[in-house]
Design an enzyme around this catalytic site. Structure first.
Site, short mmCIF file in Angstrom:
data_model
loop_
_atom_site.label_atom_id
_atom_site.label_comp_id
_atom_site.label_asym_id
_atom_site.label_seq_id
_atom_site.Cartn_x
_atom_site.Cartn_y
_atom_site.Cartn_z
N HIS A 283 0.82 -1.21 0.00
CA HIS A 283 0.00 0.00 0.00
C HIS A 283 0.86 1.26 0.00
CE1 HIS A 283 -3.81 -2.17 1.64
NE2 HIS A 283 -3.69 -2.25 0.34
N ASP B 83 -0.94 -11.47 -11.14
CA ASP B 83 -1.07 -12.86 -10.71
C ASP B 83 -0.45 -13.82 -11.71
OD1 ASP B 83 -2.19 -12.43 -8.28
OD2 ASP B 83 -4.26 -12.72 -8.91
N CYS C 236 -4.58 -5.57 -17.77
CA CYS C 236 -5.03 -4.70 -16.69
C CYS C 236 -4.12 -4.77 -15.46
CB CYS C 236 -6.47 -5.01 -16.29
SG CYS C 236 -6.70 -6.66 -15.61
N GLU D 156 -5.12 -15.26 -15.81
CA GLU D 156 -4.10 -15.06 -14.78
C GLU D 156 -3.61 -16.37 -14.16
OE1 GLU D 156 -5.92 -12.44 -11.91
OE2 GLU D 156 -7.83 -13.50 -12.02
#
Length: 560
Positions: A176, A436, A483, A412
Site C-alpha cells: 500500500h 497474478d 489490466c 491469470e
C-alpha cells in the site's frame, strides 16, 4: 561514490541530503484507570482527524486505502476499550488488540494478507503516537528519507514536509505504501539492503525511481547528469497533459484504448479528467469489503448505473468479486486454508457461495437493462467448467442477458494458457491480469522480500505467455486487454502494442503518460521489437532493448 540496487517502486528522480530515520521506540509510560479510556478516545479522535485530512487532500487511489484504515481504527478502539474495562492500561490495550490480529493474519499463510498486517502496524504506531502525543520527526524540505520500513501515515506526513524521495530496506512493489508513493509522484526504492547502515545523515544521495539505483555521495558530474534527467521528466509531464484528450493512435494509425482500473466513483472521476477511454477493470471488492452486511442487488445496481452513466458510451468492465482467502468478507464464513492464495478465491469462491454470486449478477443484469455499455469478467478462472457454470448462472437470471452484456475472463492462471483454443469459443473478450499471471508462472510470492527479485513481469517468459494469448484471440478476432501493473509500465507499452494488445487498463493517473507513448511510436516497428524481445533470456535484456527503441522515437533523454 557507492551504488546500491533496490526495487524501483515509484518512478522519478530524487536528489537531496539523506535523513536516516531510526525505528520507533515504543513508550513504556502506561496510562491507567479512567485516564486510559479518555486517552484512547482522544487518540482515536486525533487519528481519525488526521486520516480525514489526508482523505480530503490526496488522490482517490490513496483515499481508498485510508478509508479502509478508518474502519480498522473504529474496530480496534472498540476492542481496546473493552480491554481497559478489564483493567489493562491504554498502551497495553492497543498493543494487545492489534498484536492479536497481526498474529492471526500472519498465521494465515497468505501473501497478500501481509498488506493488511502492515496496515495494522501503521495504525498501531499512529494510535500510540497520538496516545503519548509523540510527534513525527521533522525533516528538512528536499530531504531523502532513508528508513528500514516506511508506513503509509509516515509517508503522507513526510510528503507534507516536502521530501524528495524514499529509500527503504523493506517493502514490495505491491504494498500500500508503494501504491501511495506512485500516486503522489514521490520517487521510491524498496528492498535496498543495509541502506540505513551504509548511509549517514547529511550524505548526498540520488534516488533513481526508474532503475532502482541509490547513488551515495555522487561526484559533481553525476549530480549534473541526474539534474538534467529530472528537468527532462518535468518537461515530459507537460507533454503527457497535452496528450490526454487525444486518442491513443500510433504514428501509423493503430488505435489502442487506454482505460482505467478503478475501485470507486472518485477513481472514475480522476480517470475521466485524465481522458480515459472507459473502465477496463472495476474492482467491486471496495463496496463489499467496507460493509458488515451484503449490499442488496438493487443497491449495487444503482452504483453500477451511476458509473456507467458517467462513462456515457464508453465501456464499464466489471470484475466479479475477487474475494476469499486473502480478502475474506466479514459477513460470510470462509474455511481456514494453509495457502489461501492458491485456495478458495475468485470464481471458485463465488461458485461455492452461489447466493453471493446471484446477488451480484442480478445487480449487473438490472444495470445492463438501462445502460448498454456494461461488460462483466470473472477472476481466477482455471477451467472451462467454471466458465460454463458462470454463464449458466447468468442465463438463469436473464436468458436475454447475453444480448446486453459482453462476457470475458481474467487470464491469470497458467492452466488457461493451454486451454485458449477452447476458451475463446466461450467468451467475448480476454483480460490479462499480469500481476497474478507473473506470480503463478514463477511460483513466487511477490510480497516476500527473500524471493520478490525473481518476480519480473517483463521477463520473456511472461511476454511469451502474452504473445500466445494474443495469437489465439486474433484468430477469432476477440479483443485482449492488459489490466495488471505491466500496462502502466512505460517500458512495456511498445511491446504490448507490438504483440497486438487492443486495450491497456491502467491507474487513473497513468493515462496521460501511456497515451503519449502510444501516440509517438509506430505499430510496425513495435511488432519487430516484440518479436526481438521474445528471443531474449531475462527481463534486464528486455528493458535495455526497449530503452533503445524509446530513445529512437521519444528522444535521448527519456528517464525510464
Amino acid at each position: 561514490m557507492q551504488i546500491i540496487k533496490g526495487i524501483p517502486v515509484s518512478g522519478g528522480m530524487g536528489i537531496g541530503e539523506a535523513i536516516v530515520i531510526q525505528p520507533v521506540i515504543q513508550t513504556t509510560t502506561e496510562i491507567t484507570g479512567e485516564d486510559a479510556k479518555s486517552a484512547i478516545l482522544n487518540a482515536k479522535k486525533n487519528t481519525i482527524e488526521l486520516l480525514d485530512e489526508f482523505i480530503a487532500r490526496e488522490p482517490p487511489e490513496v483515499a481508498d486505502i485510508l478509508k479502509a484504515h478508518k474502519l480498522m481504527v473504529d474496530a480496534i478502539v472498540s476492542e481496546a476499550l473493552e480491554e481497559v474495562e478489564k483493567g489493562r492500561g491504554a498502551v497495553a490495550a492497543i498493543n494487545s488488540v492489534i498484536d492479536k490480529y497481526v498474529k492471526l493474519l500472519t498465521a494465515s499463510g497468505s501473501s497478500l494478507i501481509q498488506l493488511r498486517v502492515n496496515d495494522l502496524i501503521d495504525i498501531k504506531n499512529t494510535l500510540l503516537e497520538n496516545l503519548t502525543q509523540k510527534n513525527i520527526e521533522h525533516v528538512k524540505k528536499g530531504s531523502i528519507i532513508v528508513i528500514k520500513e516506511i508506513q503509509p501515515s509516515q509517508l503522507l506526513r513526510y510528503k507534507n514536509q516536502g521530501i524528495a524521495g524514499i529509500v527503504s530496506e523493506r517493502g514490495s512493489y505491491t504494498s500500500h505504501v508503494a501504491i501511495i508513493a506512485r500516486n503522489l509522484g514521490i520517487p521510491a526504492i524498496f528492498g535496498a539492503k543495509n541502506v540505513t547502515e551504509l548511509v549517514k545523515n547529511g550524505d548526498l544521495i540520488i534516488v533513481d525511481g526508474f532503475s532502482g539505483e541509490v547513488l551515495i555521495n555522487p561526484d559533481k558530474n553525476t549530480v549534473e547528469l541526474y539534474n538534467a534527467k529530472k528537468k527532462t521528466f518535468t518537461k515530459l509531464i507537460q507533454l503527457f497533459e497535452r496528450a490526454k484528450d487525444k486518442h491513443a493512435i500510433t504514428t501509423d494509425g493503430y488505435k489502442v484504448l487506454v482505460t482505467a482500473n478503478i475501485g470507486s466513483e472518485d477513481d472514475l472521476n480522476t480517470a475521466l479528467i485524465n481522458g480515459c477511454d472507459g473502465v477496463g477493470l472495476f474492482r467491486t471488492e471496495f463496496y463489499y469489503l467496507s460493509r458488515q452486511t451484503l449490499p442488496s442487488s438493487e443497491e449495487f445496481s444503482r452504483i453500477l448505473e451511476k458509473l456507467a452513466n458517467k462513462l456515457e458510451e464508453k465501456p464499464l468492465t466489471i470484475r466479479l468479486l475477487d474475494v476469499g482467502g486473502d480478502k475474506p468478507l466479514p459477513y460470510l464464513s470462509s474455511p481456514k486454508e494453509n495457502n489461501p492464495f492458491l485456495g478458495l478465491r475468485g470464481i471458485r469462491y463465488l461458485l461455492k457461495y452461489r447466493g453471493l454470486l446471484k446477488s451480484q449478477l442480478q445487480a449487473i443484469v438490472m444495470a445492463s437493462s438501462k445502460q448498454k455499455n456494461i461488460r462483466v469478467m470473472a477472476p481466477m478462472v482455471s477451467t472451462i467448467e467454471e466458465i460454463r457454470l458462470l454463464k449458466e448462472e447468468i442465463k438463469k437470471i436473464s436468458p436475454k442477458a447475453k444480448e446486453n452484456i459482453e462476457f470475458g475472463i481474467m487470464v491469470e492462471v497458467p492452466s488457461t494458457l493451454f486451454l485458449l483454443d477452447k476458451i475463446i469459443k466461450e467468451v467475448d473478450f480476454l483480460s490479462i491480469g499480469t500481476n497474478d499471471l507473473t506470480q503463478y508462472l514463477f511460483a513466487v510470492d511477490r510480497t516476500n522480500e527473500e524471493v520478490s527479485h525473481i518476480y519480473d513481469d517483463m521477463h520473456p517468459a511472461v511476454l511469451r505467455a502474452i504473445s500466445e494469448i494474443t495469437k489465439h484471440a486474433q484468430k477469432k478476432r476477440i479483443p485482449v486487454d492488459v489490466c495488471g501493473e505491466l500496462a502502466s509500465n512505460p517500458l512495456a507499452v511498445p511491446i504490448l502494442v507490438g504483440l497486438g494488445i487492443n486495450e491497456l487498463s491502467v491507474s487513473p493517473t497513468s493515462i496521460p503518460l501511456i497515451k503519449w507513448i502510444i501516440q509517438n511510436i509506430p505499430l510496425e516497428r513495435s511488432k519487430r521489437l516484440a518479436k526481438e524481445v521474445l528471443t531474449l533470456e531475462n527481463g534486464q535484456e528486455v528493458r535495455e532493448k526497449v530503452r533503445e527503441f524509446l530513445k529512437e522515437y521519444l528522444g535521448e533523454n527519456i528517464p525510464w
